[in-house]
Design an enzyme around this catalytic site. Structure first.
Site, PDB file in Angstrom:
ATOM      1  N   CYS A  71       0.846  -1.199   0.000  1.00 13.64           N
ATOM      2  CA  CYS A  71       0.000   0.000   0.000  1.00 13.64           C
ATOM      3  C   CYS A  71       0.874   1.240   0.000  1.00 13.64           C
ATOM      4  O   CYS A  71       1.862   1.338   0.721  1.00 13.64           O
ATOM      5  CB  CYS A  71      -0.982  -0.027   1.167  1.00 13.64           C
ATOM      6  N   GLU A  72       0.503   2.181  -0.861  1.00 11.76           N
ATOM      7  CA  GLU A  72       1.359   3.352  -1.036  1.00 11.76           C
ATOM      8  C   GLU A  72       1.209   4.360   0.094  1.00 11.76           C
ATOM      9  O   GLU A  72       2.009   5.275   0.209  1.00 11.76           O
ATOM     10  CB  GLU A  72       1.085   4.018  -2.389  1.00 11.76           C
ATOM     11  N   HIS A  73       0.210   4.193   0.940  1.00 19.20           N
ATOM     12  CA  HIS A  73       0.046   5.138   2.053  1.00 19.20           C
ATOM     13  C   HIS A  73       0.933   4.797   3.232  1.00 19.20           C
ATOM     14  O   HIS A  73       1.354   5.685   3.971  1.00 19.20           O
ATOM     15  CB  HIS A  73      -1.420   5.166   2.505  1.00 19.20           C
ATOM     16  N   HIS A  74       1.187   3.508   3.447  1.00 21.78           N
ATOM     17  CA  HIS A  74       1.973   3.098   4.621  1.00 21.78           C
ATOM     18  C   HIS A  74       3.179   2.242   4.258  1.00 21.78           C
ATOM     19  O   HIS A  74       3.958   1.882   5.128  1.00 21.78           O
ATOM     20  CB  HIS A  74       1.079   2.314   5.581  1.00 21.78           C
ATOM     21  N   GLN A 112      -5.534  -0.506  -3.740  1.00 25.44           N
ATOM     22  CA  GLN A 112      -6.237  -1.663  -4.295  1.00 25.44           C
ATOM     23  C   GLN A 112      -7.213  -1.263  -5.407  1.00 25.44           C
ATOM     24  O   GLN A 112      -7.340  -1.965  -6.419  1.00 25.44           O
ATOM     25  CB  GLN A 112      -6.972  -2.391  -3.157  1.00 25.44           C
ATOM     26  N   HIS A 140      -5.168  -6.038   4.384  1.00 24.60           N
ATOM     27  CA  HIS A 140      -4.178  -4.957   4.427  1.00 24.60           C
ATOM     28  C   HIS A 140      -3.494  -4.929   5.786  1.00 24.60           C
ATOM     29  O   HIS A 140      -4.148  -4.710   6.804  1.00 24.60           O
ATOM     30  CB  HIS A 140      -4.874  -3.611   4.185  1.00 24.60           C
ATOM     31  N   CYS A 142      -1.671  -2.699   6.930  1.00 25.43           N
ATOM     32  CA  CYS A 142      -1.751  -1.371   7.556  1.00 25.43           C
ATOM     33  C   CYS A 142      -3.021  -1.236   8.396  1.00 25.43           C
ATOM     34  O   CYS A 142      -3.063  -0.430   9.320  1.00 25.43           O
ATOM     35  CB  CYS A 142      -1.652  -0.252   6.505  1.00 25.43           C
TER      36      CYS A 142
HETATM   37 ZN   LIG Z   1      -2.178   1.492   4.011  1.00 26.02          ZN
END
Ligand SMILES: [Zn+2]
Length: 180
Positions: A71-74, A112, A140, A142
């Site tokens: 995941c590109e956020h975390h 996703q 996920h 995260c």
């Molecule tokens: Zn994430």
């Protein structure tokens, strides 16, 4: 990259000179080469290299394609299964290539929803299919490892193009077959 990873180890409160951690920066760098290998893969070329003439218009489904993405956020993993179906136009593609296309998009920093759309668009464009359906079901880390603690929840995303979008019978046929 090794220098930065060593710095992260220190900033999270570890002793980067501890024996077990000495080779970690080099190992993490090698691991990321594989985790991010999708940037060097060309999903269009994967399909274009294995096209055959279609002999019918029957729905083709491949279920349970394992994937591992980040995941590109975390920058934490999300992983699960992909379910892909298409109705051929004039061409079909070797079945193993569908898994390789999933891999090419998974091995990048992703969300996703976007990954689902990218897989569907790539197949639609290169196969000139009458319809494409892609469902991703993933967990996920995260969400699972952090405060949210939604331990056993799955995120499900879908992209329906062409006949799968316009024809509810086609769509429900796919949704039934992907559960078997
Ligand atoms: Zn994430």
């Amino acid at each position: 990259m090794e220098k930065e990873i060593k710095s992260i180890i220190q900033q999270i409160g570890e002793d980067s000179s501890r024996e077990g951690l000495l080779k970690t920066p080099a190992r993490v760098k090698r691991a990321w080469k594989e985790i991010a290998a999708g940037y060097e893969m060309d999903p269009d070329a994967i399909i274009q290299g294995a096209l055959f003439e279609a002999e019918g218009k029957e729905m083709i489904i491949v279920n349970d394609i394992d994937f591992y993405s980040t995941c590109e956020h975390h920058m934490l993993p999300f992983f699960g299964k992909a379910y892909i179906a298409y109705i051929p136009g004039t061409k079909i593609v070797g079945l193993s290539k569908l898994a390789r296309v999933v891999e090419a998009f998974a091995r990048r920093l992703q969300v996703q929803e976007r990954m689902t759309a990218q897989i569907a668009d790539c197949l639609q464009k290169n196969l000139e299919a009458e319809g494409v359906a892609v469902v991703l079901r993933a967990q996920h880390l995260c969400m699972m490892m952090r405060g949210v603690q939604k331990q056993n929840s799955y995120a499900v995303t879908s992209e329906m193009l062409g006949a799968f979008k316009n024809n509810s019978k086609t769509r429900s046929e796919f949704l039934t077959l992907m559960r078997d």
